[in-house]
Each structure stands twice: as structure tokens, then as C-alpha cells.
Write a protein that holds these residues in place. Structure first.
Motif, mmCIF file in Angstrom:
data_model
loop_
_atom_site.group_PDB
_atom_site.id
_atom_site.type_symbol
_atom_site.label_atom_id
_atom_site.label_comp_id
_atom_site.label_asym_id
_atom_site.label_seq_id
_atom_site.Cartn_x
_atom_site.Cartn_y
_atom_site.Cartn_z
ATOM 1 N N LEU A 63 0.841 -1.190 0.000
ATOM 2 C CA LEU A 63 0.000 0.000 0.000
ATOM 3 C C LEU A 63 0.879 1.243 0.000
ATOM 4 N N LYS A 64 0.427 2.295 -0.649
ATOM 5 C CA LYS A 64 1.173 3.547 -0.653
ATOM 6 C C LYS A 64 0.692 4.405 0.514
ATOM 7 N N MET A 65 1.451 4.373 1.617
ATOM 8 C CA MET A 65 1.037 5.089 2.815
ATOM 9 C C MET A 65 2.210 5.220 3.774
ATOM 10 N N LYS A 66 2.216 6.290 4.571
ATOM 11 C CA LYS A 66 3.145 6.433 5.681
ATOM 12 C C LYS A 66 2.334 6.649 6.960
ATOM 13 N N ASP A 67 2.967 6.523 8.111
ATOM 14 C CA ASP A 67 2.197 6.537 9.358
ATOM 15 C C ASP A 67 1.711 7.923 9.773
ATOM 16 N N SER A 68 2.033 8.941 8.971
ATOM 17 C CA SER A 68 1.516 10.284 9.242
ATOM 18 C C SER A 68 0.358 10.642 8.319
ATOM 19 N N ASP A 194 0.693 10.368 22.103
ATOM 20 C CA ASP A 194 -0.517 11.024 22.625
ATOM 21 C C ASP A 194 -1.449 11.407 21.480
ATOM 22 N N GLN A 195 -0.862 11.988 20.452
ATOM 23 C CA GLN A 195 -1.656 12.412 19.295
ATOM 24 C C GLN A 195 -2.268 11.213 18.573
ATOM 25 N N MET A 196 -1.508 10.110 18.464
ATOM 26 C CA MET A 196 -2.035 8.923 17.803
ATOM 27 C C MET A 196 -3.171 8.312 18.615
ATOM 28 N N ASP A 197 -3.040 8.307 19.937
ATOM 29 C CA ASP A 197 -4.130 7.819 20.788
ATOM 30 C C ASP A 197 -5.412 8.596 20.506
ATOM 31 N N ALA A 198 -5.293 9.912 20.393
ATOM 32 C CA ALA A 198 -6.458 10.756 20.133
ATOM 33 C C ALA A 198 -7.039 10.490 18.745
ATOM 34 N N LYS A 199 -6.179 10.300 17.757
ATOM 35 C CA LYS A 199 -6.652 10.024 16.393
ATOM 36 C C LYS A 199 -7.391 8.694 16.329
ATOM 37 N N LEU A 200 -6.852 7.675 16.996
ATOM 38 C CA LEU A 200 -7.492 6.358 17.000
ATOM 39 C C LEU A 200 -8.864 6.438 17.679
#
Length: 216
Positions: A63-68, A194-200
């Protein structure tokens, strides 16, 4: 890069590190290797190993994707519901729990911080006579999921389980040490987590289904 965790004298640690490692040099400048997405030919093939009593079924798609990327959290949760949450996820529940075709089966999804060569994959081990059934069940479940989507109950359960898993990973010294080191490699701090927790937590069911259909 060096990460130290616990009760220590910062100045003393820096002094010791400088004494032990300060003379290290490298003739070749460091440069990170990044992998970029490339479209590859899709194949379905067998590698015969007649001397083995077990078989392994593997399926994967680049897949064409990065974790940001904005859709990354949704695909993390989609994988978790589909096959990444132990025996309660769709694929393990069907192929292992209900059909008894594989002792170990699950999916995984990963996307890099640099580059954009992400991968979604499945691994299963089985008796060779059961491998065609494993493949058929996987394809059937994939087709059904793409058609009908995930449920709100599945998503909420996945969010809670993944949140607990992430918190648990940060609850030991070793876990925090490894996480700080991993983030440091890419110039990040634990605020990224912290930011990833909020996004999830904010991902909706429509976003999860849309991401799964778009990429998988």
C-alpha cells in the motif's frame, strides 16, 4: 543516540558515555534507507516443500502510505478488527476458532515513518491438506467484509482493546525505553503517541470501512 531510563545522575551518564563512545568514528556518513512504494505483479503461487509436515499460507498487498497519513489510524483499526486482535478478530475467529483449519492465523499492517511502502498481510499455518480451505475462507471473509463492512460493536471493542494494548506497552521500563528510542530515530517525542491515541479514538466506522475498501 542513547536512551537511559530510571533514577540516575544525568551529568554522570553523559560523562561516562562520552568517555566510552566519544572516540567512535565512521568512515561512511550515516544515511537512512527509505523504501518507496512500487506497484508489483500480483501472483498466486505454491512453493512445494514435500519434506515438511506443515504448510504456510501467506497473503500480502503493498500500500502507498506512511504513518503520518490521515487514513493511517483508520487502517490500523481495520486491521485490528479483521485479523490483528488475537483470536477475537474476524479471520482468526473464523479460520481457527470455528473452522479449526489453522492453529496460528492473523493479519498485520505496518506503514513507515519515512518512505511510503506500507504493507497489509496475512499469515497462517495449517496442515497441507487444509491449506486450500484456509485460502478459500480468507478470500470469502475478505469479500464479505469489503461488501458489508465492519460493525459499530466491532469497532468500539477494537478501540478499547488497542487502547489497553498501547497503554500496557508503556507501563514497563523496557516498553518506555524502546518507545523513546524508536521515536528518537525519527525526531519524535512521546507526544506523537498522545496524538495517535487521540486520532485512533476519533476514527469513525465510516472512515474504517472506507479505508479498508480503498486500500485492501
Amino acid at each position: 543516540e542513547l536512551v537511559a531510563l530510571g533514577k540516575f545522575d544525568t551529568a554522570a551518564v553523559k560523562s561516562i558515555v562520552a568517555e566510552l563512545l566519544g572516540g567512535w568514528t565512521s568512515a561512511t556518513p550515516y544515511a537512512r534507507i527509505t523504501n518507496s512504494y512500487k506497484d508489483v505483479e500480483h501472483i498466486n503461487t505454491k512453493i512445494e516443500t514435500p519434506d515438511k509436515e506443515n504448510a504456510q499460507f501467506s497473503a500480502a498487498i503493498r500500500l502507498k502510505m506512511k504513518d503520518s497519513d490521515p487514513e493511517y489510524p483508520a487502517l490500523v483499526l481495520a486491521n485490528y478488527v479483521f485479523g490483528g486482535n488475537g483470536l477475537s478478530a474476524r479471520i482468526p475467529d473464523r479460520i481457527r476458532n470455528r473452522e479449526g483449519l489453522s492453529y496460528s492465523v492473523g493479519t498485520a499492517f505496518s506503514a513507515p515513518a519515512e518512505g511510503d511502502a506500507a504493507i497489509f498481510q496475512l499469515q497462517a499455518i495449517a496442515n497441507p491438506t487444509n491449506t486450500p480451505k484456509v485460502e478459500a475462507s480468507f478470500m470469502d471473509e475478505l469479500t464479505r467484509t469489503l461488501k458489508d463492512g465492519f460493525t459499530a460493536k466491532e469497532l468500539e471493542s477494537a478501540k478499547k482493546a488497542l487502547r489497553d494494548e498501547r497503554v500496557g506497552g508503556r507501563s514497563s521500563d523496557d516498553g518506555v525505553l524502546g518507545l523513546i528510542a524508536l521515536r528518537e530515530q525519527y525526531g519524535r517525542t512521546l507526544s506523537w503517541d498522545d496524538q495517535m491515541d487521540a486520532k485512533l479514538a476519533a476514527v469513525t466506522l465510516d472512515q474504517v470501512n472506507a479505508a479498508f475498501r480503498k486500500y485492501v
